[in-house]
Write a protein that holds these residues in place. Structure first.
Motif, mmCIF file in Angstrom:
data_model
loop_
_atom_site.group_PDB
_atom_site.id
_atom_site.type_symbol
_atom_site.label_atom_id
_atom_site.label_comp_id
_atom_site.label_asym_id
_atom_site.label_seq_id
_atom_site.Cartn_x
_atom_site.Cartn_y
_atom_site.Cartn_z
ATOM 1 N N GLN A 178 -1.507 -12.141 -7.527
ATOM 2 C CA GLN A 178 -1.903 -12.267 -6.552
ATOM 3 C C GLN A 178 -1.489 -10.504 -6.052
ATOM 4 O O GLN A 178 -1.916 -9.951 -5.707
ATOM 5 C CB GLN A 178 -0.739 -12.745 -5.306
ATOM 6 N N ILE A 179 -0.522 -10.001 -6.950
ATOM 7 C CA ILE A 179 -0.157 -8.465 -6.852
ATOM 8 C C ILE A 179 -1.429 -7.871 -7.280
ATOM 9 O O ILE A 179 -2.074 -6.942 -6.990
ATOM 10 C CB ILE A 179 0.828 -8.294 -7.471
ATOM 11 N N VAL A 180 -2.355 -8.357 -8.602
ATOM 12 C CA VAL A 180 -3.228 -8.164 -9.491
ATOM 13 C C VAL A 180 -4.507 -7.525 -8.604
ATOM 14 O O VAL A 180 -5.087 -6.552 -8.224
ATOM 15 C CB VAL A 180 -3.426 -8.392 -10.784
ATOM 16 N N ARG A 181 -4.722 -8.776 -7.625
ATOM 17 C CA ARG A 181 -5.145 -8.529 -6.373
ATOM 18 C C ARG A 181 -5.722 -7.743 -5.328
ATOM 19 O O ARG A 181 -6.537 -6.740 -5.392
ATOM 20 C CB ARG A 181 -6.098 -9.861 -5.950
ATOM 21 N N LEU A 182 -4.582 -7.451 -4.656
ATOM 22 C CA LEU A 182 -4.316 -6.212 -4.350
ATOM 23 C C LEU A 182 -4.021 -4.862 -4.495
ATOM 24 O O LEU A 182 -5.059 -4.199 -4.068
ATOM 25 C CB LEU A 182 -2.737 -6.716 -3.411
ATOM 26 N N ILE A 183 -3.928 -4.814 -5.586
ATOM 27 C CA ILE A 183 -3.835 -3.421 -6.805
ATOM 28 C C ILE A 183 -5.491 -2.924 -6.646
ATOM 29 O O ILE A 183 -5.945 -2.459 -6.459
ATOM 30 C CB ILE A 183 -3.155 -3.454 -7.861
ATOM 31 N N GLN B 244 0.868 -1.214 0.391
ATOM 32 C CA GLN B 244 0.070 -0.672 0.133
ATOM 33 C C GLN B 244 0.865 1.544 0.003
ATOM 34 O O GLN B 244 0.446 2.075 -0.814
ATOM 35 C CB GLN B 244 -0.626 -0.038 0.987
ATOM 36 N N LYS B 245 1.860 0.920 1.132
ATOM 37 C CA LYS B 245 2.444 2.216 1.114
ATOM 38 C C LYS B 245 3.297 2.501 -0.478
ATOM 39 O O LYS B 245 3.293 3.949 -0.972
ATOM 40 C CB LYS B 245 3.608 2.234 2.231
ATOM 41 N N THR B 246 3.949 1.449 -1.417
ATOM 42 C CA THR B 246 4.493 2.085 -2.249
ATOM 43 C C THR B 246 3.112 2.071 -2.837
ATOM 44 O O THR B 246 3.617 3.326 -3.902
ATOM 45 C CB THR B 246 5.058 0.443 -2.860
ATOM 46 N N LEU B 247 1.970 1.655 -3.450
ATOM 47 C CA LEU B 247 1.190 2.427 -4.214
ATOM 48 C C LEU B 247 0.987 3.743 -4.479
ATOM 49 O O LEU B 247 0.690 4.464 -4.988
ATOM 50 C CB LEU B 247 0.337 1.335 -4.285
ATOM 51 N N VAL B 248 0.832 3.751 -2.864
ATOM 52 C CA VAL B 248 0.447 5.566 -2.531
ATOM 53 C C VAL B 248 1.918 6.831 -3.113
ATOM 54 O O VAL B 248 2.102 7.203 -3.834
ATOM 55 C CB VAL B 248 0.407 5.673 -1.099
ATOM 56 N N SER B 249 3.161 6.205 -2.378
ATOM 57 C CA SER B 249 4.160 6.728 -2.791
ATOM 58 C C SER B 249 4.995 7.044 -4.279
ATOM 59 O O SER B 249 4.915 7.991 -4.737
ATOM 60 C CB SER B 249 5.536 6.485 -2.038
ATOM 61 N N PHE B 250 4.090 5.835 -4.964
ATOM 62 C CA PHE B 250 4.468 6.068 -6.927
ATOM 63 C C PHE B 250 2.782 6.404 -7.654
ATOM 64 O O PHE B 250 2.771 6.932 -8.396
ATOM 65 C CB PHE B 250 5.046 5.244 -7.369
ATOM 66 N N GLU B 251 1.989 7.157 -6.269
ATOM 67 C CA GLU B 251 0.612 7.644 -7.313
ATOM 68 C C GLU B 251 0.385 6.168 -7.988
ATOM 69 O O GLU B 251 -0.036 7.454 -8.977
ATOM 70 C CB GLU B 251 1.220 9.349 -7.287
ATOM 71 N N VAL C 227 3.931 2.560 -17.032
ATOM 72 C CA VAL C 227 4.200 3.115 -15.674
ATOM 73 C C VAL C 227 3.546 1.968 -14.902
ATOM 74 O O VAL C 227 4.180 1.566 -13.963
ATOM 75 C CB VAL C 227 4.477 4.562 -15.524
ATOM 76 N N LYS C 228 2.282 1.276 -14.770
ATOM 77 C CA LYS C 228 1.538 0.867 -13.549
ATOM 78 C C LYS C 228 2.384 -0.684 -13.729
ATOM 79 O O LYS C 228 2.517 -1.342 -13.100
ATOM 80 C CB LYS C 228 -0.274 0.857 -14.026
ATOM 81 N N GLY C 229 2.494 -1.042 -15.243
ATOM 82 C CA GLY C 229 3.397 -2.272 -15.673
ATOM 83 C C GLY C 229 4.405 -2.229 -14.809
ATOM 84 O O GLY C 229 4.858 -3.111 -14.485
ATOM 85 N N ILE C 230 5.819 -1.363 -15.008
ATOM 86 C CA ILE C 230 6.526 -1.099 -13.782
ATOM 87 C C ILE C 230 6.486 -1.148 -12.314
ATOM 88 O O ILE C 230 7.221 -2.123 -11.873
ATOM 89 C CB ILE C 230 7.080 0.384 -14.130
ATOM 90 N N ILE C 231 5.387 -0.757 -12.383
ATOM 91 C CA ILE C 231 5.313 -0.547 -10.360
ATOM 92 C C ILE C 231 4.886 -2.011 -10.059
ATOM 93 O O ILE C 231 5.113 -2.981 -9.167
ATOM 94 C CB ILE C 231 4.497 0.025 -10.482
ATOM 95 N N THR C 232 4.409 -2.908 -11.048
ATOM 96 C CA THR C 232 3.381 -4.402 -10.464
ATOM 97 C C THR C 232 4.056 -5.107 -10.499
ATOM 98 O O THR C 232 4.985 -6.087 -10.029
ATOM 99 C CB THR C 232 2.608 -4.362 -11.904
ATOM 100 N N GLN C 233 5.385 -5.299 -11.814
ATOM 101 C CA GLN C 233 6.832 -5.582 -12.014
ATOM 102 C C GLN C 233 7.630 -5.814 -10.509
ATOM 103 O O GLN C 233 8.256 -6.844 -10.031
ATOM 104 C CB GLN C 233 7.123 -5.542 -12.956
#
Length: 93
Positions: A71-76, A38-45, A53-59
């Motif tokens: 699992q990451i897709v579910r969390l996102i 969550q902190k990472t998703l918030v910090s990278f908006e 860019v979303k693909g890079i963050i997901t990777q």
């Protein structure tokens, strides 16, 4: 360099391109990992970013957590819907 020092998407991309297959993990329990996601998703908006860019963050999240892409897709998706990434316990009836 610590993963906490990665502040831009460009730094994430360089990190992903420059590392050999290595096991990374976030210390702590599952709840701590979810908080870090969550902190990472918030910090990278994450929600404001373009698809590439979303693909890079997901990777990045996949590589650091060791979680599957699904699992990451579910969390996102949970973050997108609620603004948070929370651990849900399933109870048996």
């Amino acid at each position: 360099m610590s993963i906490n020092q990665l502040k831009t998407v460009e730094e994430l991309e360089q990190f992903l391109l420059g590392t050999q297959p290595v096991a990374f993990c976030i210390e702590g329990n599952v709840s701590a990992v979810y908080q870090w996601v969550q902190k990472t998703l918030v910090s990278f908006e994450y929600l404001k970013q373009k698809k590439c860019v979303k693909g890079i963050i997901t990777q990045y999240l996949i590589k650091i957590t060791g979680y599957s892409r699904q699992q990451i897709v579910r969390l996102i998706q949970q973050y997108r819907e609620t603004g948070m990434v929370l651990l849900h316990y399933q109870t048996e009836h």
